[in-house]
Design a protein around this motif. Structure first.
Motif, PDB file in Angstrom:
ATOM      1  N   GLY A 133     -61.523-152.648  12.800  1.00  0.00           N
ATOM      2  CA  GLY A 133     -62.023-152.606  11.428  1.00  0.00           C
ATOM      3  C   GLY A 133     -61.019-153.180  10.461  1.00  0.00           C
ATOM      4  O   GLY A 133     -59.871-153.389  10.826  1.00  0.00           O
ATOM      5  N   PRO A 134     -61.438-153.434   9.262  1.00  0.00           N
ATOM      6  CA  PRO A 134     -62.840-153.387   8.839  1.00  0.00           C
ATOM      7  C   PRO A 134     -63.611-154.623   9.322  1.00  0.00           C
ATOM      8  O   PRO A 134     -63.016-155.655   9.630  1.00  0.00           O
ATOM      9  CB  PRO A 134     -62.749-153.358   7.319  1.00  0.00           C
ATOM     10  CG  PRO A 134     -61.480-154.073   7.009  1.00  0.00           C
ATOM     11  CD  PRO A 134     -60.543-153.776   8.160  1.00  0.00           C
ATOM     12  N   ASN A 189     -73.432-159.093  13.027  1.00  0.00           N
ATOM     13  CA  ASN A 189     -72.092-159.018  12.447  1.00  0.00           C
ATOM     14  C   ASN A 189     -71.747-160.380  11.880  1.00  0.00           C
ATOM     15  O   ASN A 189     -72.210-161.407  12.372  1.00  0.00           O
ATOM     16  CB  ASN A 189     -71.032-158.646  13.495  1.00  0.00           C
ATOM     17  CG  ASN A 189     -71.131-157.208  13.929  1.00  0.00           C
ATOM     18  OD1 ASN A 189     -71.421-156.941  15.081  1.00  0.00           O
ATOM     19  ND2 ASN A 189     -70.890-156.282  13.025  1.00  0.00           N
ATOM     20  N   ILE A 235     -71.108-155.563   8.757  1.00  0.00           N
ATOM     21  CA  ILE A 235     -72.400-155.424   9.429  1.00  0.00           C
ATOM     22  C   ILE A 235     -73.412-155.975   8.431  1.00  0.00           C
ATOM     23  O   ILE A 235     -73.440-155.548   7.278  1.00  0.00           O
ATOM     24  CB  ILE A 235     -72.713-153.954   9.752  1.00  0.00           C
ATOM     25  CG1 ILE A 235     -71.614-153.365  10.635  1.00  0.00           C
ATOM     26  CG2 ILE A 235     -74.084-153.847  10.415  1.00  0.00           C
ATOM     27  CD1 ILE A 235     -71.697-151.851  10.769  1.00  0.00           C
ATOM     28  N   ASN A 261     -67.736-151.929   7.252  1.00  0.00           N
ATOM     29  CA  ASN A 261     -67.437-150.737   8.023  1.00  0.00           C
ATOM     30  C   ASN A 261     -65.926-150.585   8.170  1.00  0.00           C
ATOM     31  O   ASN A 261     -65.270-151.437   8.759  1.00  0.00           O
ATOM     32  CB  ASN A 261     -68.097-150.814   9.397  1.00  0.00           C
ATOM     33  CG  ASN A 261     -67.974-149.533  10.168  1.00  0.00           C
ATOM     34  OD1 ASN A 261     -67.366-148.569   9.716  1.00  0.00           O
ATOM     35  ND2 ASN A 261     -68.553-149.510  11.348  1.00  0.00           N
ATOM     36  N   HIS A 262     -65.391-149.507   7.623  1.00  0.00           N
ATOM     37  CA  HIS A 262     -63.950-149.234   7.714  1.00  0.00           C
ATOM     38  C   HIS A 262     -63.633-148.235   8.818  1.00  0.00           C
ATOM     39  O   HIS A 262     -62.468-147.940   9.052  1.00  0.00           O
ATOM     40  CB  HIS A 262     -63.430-148.700   6.373  1.00  0.00           C
ATOM     41  CG  HIS A 262     -63.469-149.723   5.295  1.00  0.00           C
ATOM     42  ND1 HIS A 262     -62.454-150.617   5.087  1.00  0.00           N
ATOM     43  CD2 HIS A 262     -64.409-150.016   4.365  1.00  0.00           C
ATOM     44  CE1 HIS A 262     -62.752-151.416   4.063  1.00  0.00           C
ATOM     45  NE2 HIS A 262     -63.940-151.063   3.613  1.00  0.00           N
ATOM     46  N   ARG A 263     -64.658-147.713   9.471  1.00  0.00           N
ATOM     47  CA  ARG A 263     -64.473-146.762  10.578  1.00  0.00           C
ATOM     48  C   ARG A 263     -65.104-147.388  11.813  1.00  0.00           C
ATOM     49  O   ARG A 263     -66.262-147.140  12.131  1.00  0.00           O
ATOM     50  CB  ARG A 263     -65.124-145.433  10.243  1.00  0.00           C
ATOM     51  CG  ARG A 263     -64.485-144.812   8.992  1.00  0.00           C
ATOM     52  CD  ARG A 263     -65.020-143.469   8.724  1.00  0.00           C
ATOM     53  NE  ARG A 263     -64.498-142.581   9.778  1.00  0.00           N
ATOM     54  CZ  ARG A 263     -64.690-141.292   9.792  1.00  0.00           C
ATOM     55  NH1 ARG A 263     -65.386-140.718   8.830  1.00  0.00           N
ATOM     56  NH2 ARG A 263     -64.208-140.550  10.754  1.00  0.00           N
ATOM     57  N   PRO A 264     -64.361-148.241  12.491  1.00  0.00           N
ATOM     58  CA  PRO A 264     -64.947-149.048  13.566  1.00  0.00           C
ATOM     59  C   PRO A 264     -65.483-148.240  14.744  1.00  0.00           C
ATOM     60  O   PRO A 264     -64.931-147.206  15.108  1.00  0.00           O
ATOM     61  CB  PRO A 264     -63.798-149.948  14.008  1.00  0.00           C
ATOM     62  CG  PRO A 264     -62.560-149.284  13.524  1.00  0.00           C
ATOM     63  CD  PRO A 264     -62.933-148.483  12.317  1.00  0.00           C
TER      64      PRO A 264
END
Length: 133
Positions: free
Chosen positions: A76-77, A94, A80, A67-70
């Motif tokens: 981030g990143p 996580n 998940i 995930n680069h859009r926390p």
């Protein structure tokens, strides 16, 4: 600040386990199969004869997304993941202790549970186990 899970009557034994440093899942006494997420009857045979048991805490990486859009509270990143516990059930979590890059996240890699304190609860996360299991 990361979100803090709220225990419910069905999930309280799970959170009691994490507070004690244990990963607990349910097992059906009728068909003897483990399952996760917590619920009052077995998803395999429908029996209400279920119990909470301590899981080994060992797992393998089944799938993941980076995930680069926390989400709020996360940096981030981050990875998940879906992990498969030694007991055969899968759990979303996580990953920690490993850089969230595809070359580091090898499917079937051995993992072990660790816990992160968040408010009143301890959340189970997974980290590389190191070496062969």
């Amino acid at each position: 600040m990361k979100p803090v899970p709220r225990p419910t009557p069905d999930t309280q034994p799970f959170w009691d386990g994490t507070a004690a440093g244990e990963l607990r899942i349910q097992r059906c006494r009728a068909c003897e199969r483990h399952y996760f997420y917590p619920r009052p009857s077995c998803p395999h045979c429908g029996s209400g004869a279920v119990e909470w048991v301590r899981a080994s805490g060992r797992a393998t990486l089944y799938s993941y997304v980076i995930n680069h859009r926390p989400a709020p509270g996360f940096d981030g990143p981050y990875a998940i993941a879906v992990v498969e516990l030694e007991e055969g059930v899968r759990m979303m979590t996580n990953l920690v202790g490993v850089a969230p890059e595809p070359e580091n996240l090898v499917l079937d890699m051995p993992l072990r549970v660790t816990f992160e304190e968040r408010g009143e609860v301890r959340v189970p996360l997974f980290e590389p186990a190191g070496g062969d299991r």
